[in-house]
Design a protein around this motif. Sequence first.
Motif, short mmCIF file in Angstrom:
data_model
loop_
_atom_site.label_atom_id
_atom_site.label_comp_id
_atom_site.label_asym_id
_atom_site.label_seq_id
_atom_site.Cartn_x
_atom_site.Cartn_y
_atom_site.Cartn_z
N LYS A 258 79.36 -30.30 -4.61
CA LYS A 258 80.77 -30.54 -4.29
C LYS A 258 81.35 -31.35 -5.46
CE LYS A 258 81.88 -31.15 0.04
NZ LYS A 258 82.05 -31.80 1.40
N TYR B 26 84.60 -20.21 -8.90
CA TYR B 26 84.52 -20.20 -7.45
C TYR B 26 85.62 -21.09 -6.88
CZ TYR B 26 82.62 -21.01 -2.78
OH TYR B 26 82.46 -21.11 -1.41
N ASP C 217 82.43 -25.69 -8.19
CA ASP C 217 81.30 -26.08 -7.33
C ASP C 217 80.11 -25.18 -7.68
OD1 ASP C 217 83.12 -27.80 -6.26
OD2 ASP C 217 83.19 -26.88 -4.27
N PHE C 218 79.40 -25.55 -8.73
CA PHE C 218 78.33 -24.69 -9.25
C PHE C 218 77.12 -24.71 -8.31
CE2 PHE C 218 78.16 -28.84 -11.32
CZ PHE C 218 76.84 -29.22 -11.19
N ILE C 219 76.38 -23.62 -8.37
CA ILE C 219 75.20 -23.46 -7.50
C ILE C 219 74.05 -24.33 -8.01
CG2 ILE C 219 73.46 -21.80 -6.68
CD1 ILE C 219 75.61 -19.62 -6.94
N ARG D 286 75.74 -25.32 -3.10
CA ARG D 286 76.65 -25.66 -4.21
C ARG D 286 76.91 -27.16 -4.23
NH1 ARG D 286 79.51 -21.44 -6.49
NH2 ARG D 286 79.28 -19.41 -5.46
N ALA E 45 76.74 -31.93 -1.58
CA ALA E 45 76.44 -30.51 -1.75
C ALA E 45 76.61 -29.82 -0.41
CB ALA E 45 75.03 -30.31 -2.30
N CYS F 145 76.67 -22.30 1.18
CA CYS F 145 77.73 -21.32 0.95
C CYS F 145 77.18 -19.92 1.24
CB CYS F 145 78.22 -21.42 -0.49
SG CYS F 145 79.31 -20.07 -1.02
N ARG G 212 83.49 -24.96 1.02
CA ARG G 212 83.36 -26.40 0.71
C ARG G 212 83.40 -27.28 1.96
NH1 ARG G 212 84.70 -29.36 -4.30
NH2 ARG G 212 85.42 -31.47 -3.79
#
Length: 468
Positions: free
Chosen positions: A142, A122, A168-170, A140, A96, A99, A127
């Motif tokens: 990875k 996104y 890459d969701f929060i 986020r 993770a 961001c 990243r």
Amino acid sequence: MDTIITRFPPSPTGYLHIGGARTALFNWLYTRKTGGKFVLRIEDTDQARSTKESVDAIFESLEWLGIDWDEGPFFQTRRYDIYKEYIQKLVDSGHAYYCNCTSEEVDAMREEARAAGKKPMYNGKCRDKNLTPGPGMVVRIKAPRTGSTVVEDVVKGNTSFPNSELDDFIIQRSDGSPMYNLAVVVDDLTMGINTIIRGDDHLVNTPKQILLYKALGAELPLFAHVPMVLGSDKARLSKRHGAMSVSEYRDMGYLPDAMLNYLVRLGWSFGDQEFFTRKDLIEKFSLDHIGKSPSMFDMDKLTALNAKHIQAATPKELAVMLIPFLEKQGIAVAQGPALELAIETLQPRSKTLVEMAQSAVFYFKEEVELEEKAAKKFLKKATLPTLELTAGYMEALDEFTQENLEDALKKVMEEAELKFGKIAQPLRVALTGTTVSPGIFEMILALGKNKTIHRIKKAMDYVESLPE
């Protein structure tokens, strides 16, 4: 697998509805069948909409249904330190990252992807920046960019999701609070949940949750995504279909065992059997008998099943449940033989406890109210001698039994030279005020000798007061 541990995690943003109650039931039955544990967890991270009233209503509904829990209730809002610990683990392990993209920047990325004919998501700008924590930053996951994530499901079979569509969701908001998918996975891991039975509307979240399990090096639970409950028009269940809260069904006079029976049949079957006791369900429930197609909610079927459960219950069991409904009718009555006798006469005809209470009122009122139409038709001057004979023979009875009552009415029939119907209907109106009632002998026994004779004499007074 060791001990089966399932969970029910409602959000306290409203009352417990049919779909949620069925999910709770499937999880509860599976643990009771296998000797496992059932955990109750309150997912109250939506603090703007979560209320104590909703929490209390959920507890109350589960308790009414008889769905008890072995651990909990746990509240997500009291577990933020645990979530932060796991989020830090994911950051430290490189799974993770922080961001600092603004919401406007992310919206622009999505629009750009949409314009290119791709899924709006996104683009991974932060990243590989190795950013450190700071104000307004999110965390986020990875996510892998190649391959696919497969959800192995004991109900639906395997479903594959391309990782290229899982951005890459929060997992942590800018205010430090955890996102839903992160909190759910951490909860399930720390509570030992190894079997997840839930509605298939959650299937879209499952690949994200699987990525989190893998990132944390954890073993995946068994998944069982149950098809939705639909209305009769095959649309998603809503209030217009009868998708009221569980407590509303209770207030409408449905029995908890009937609700359990009906809910379990919305998606589960055991041959052609329709009627199940609670014990039957615990003995026979299994995940492999859950269907793959959505179920249709039908109020008529629920009501018919409720009537069967009323008929199958003992008067003593029903008495406890009926008293609050009688109180709503203005009747105060203690539990005991008189109430149970009355219930026994009403069981064959009652579809709900509301109906039963309405039908039972005449037993307990001091004076009956004569329906004008019934009195006009059956309480005439010509019926006075028959009523006098009936009262006289009943007063003479030493024991008030069905056999003695039958003998007494036979004597009335012989003396008045009338058939039973000509005697029974005026008598029914005298005792109840209406032409509809339980069987005449059962009803008289439930009323008792004194009340029966008193009401016959009141009817005689009414007839005598009629003009010639």
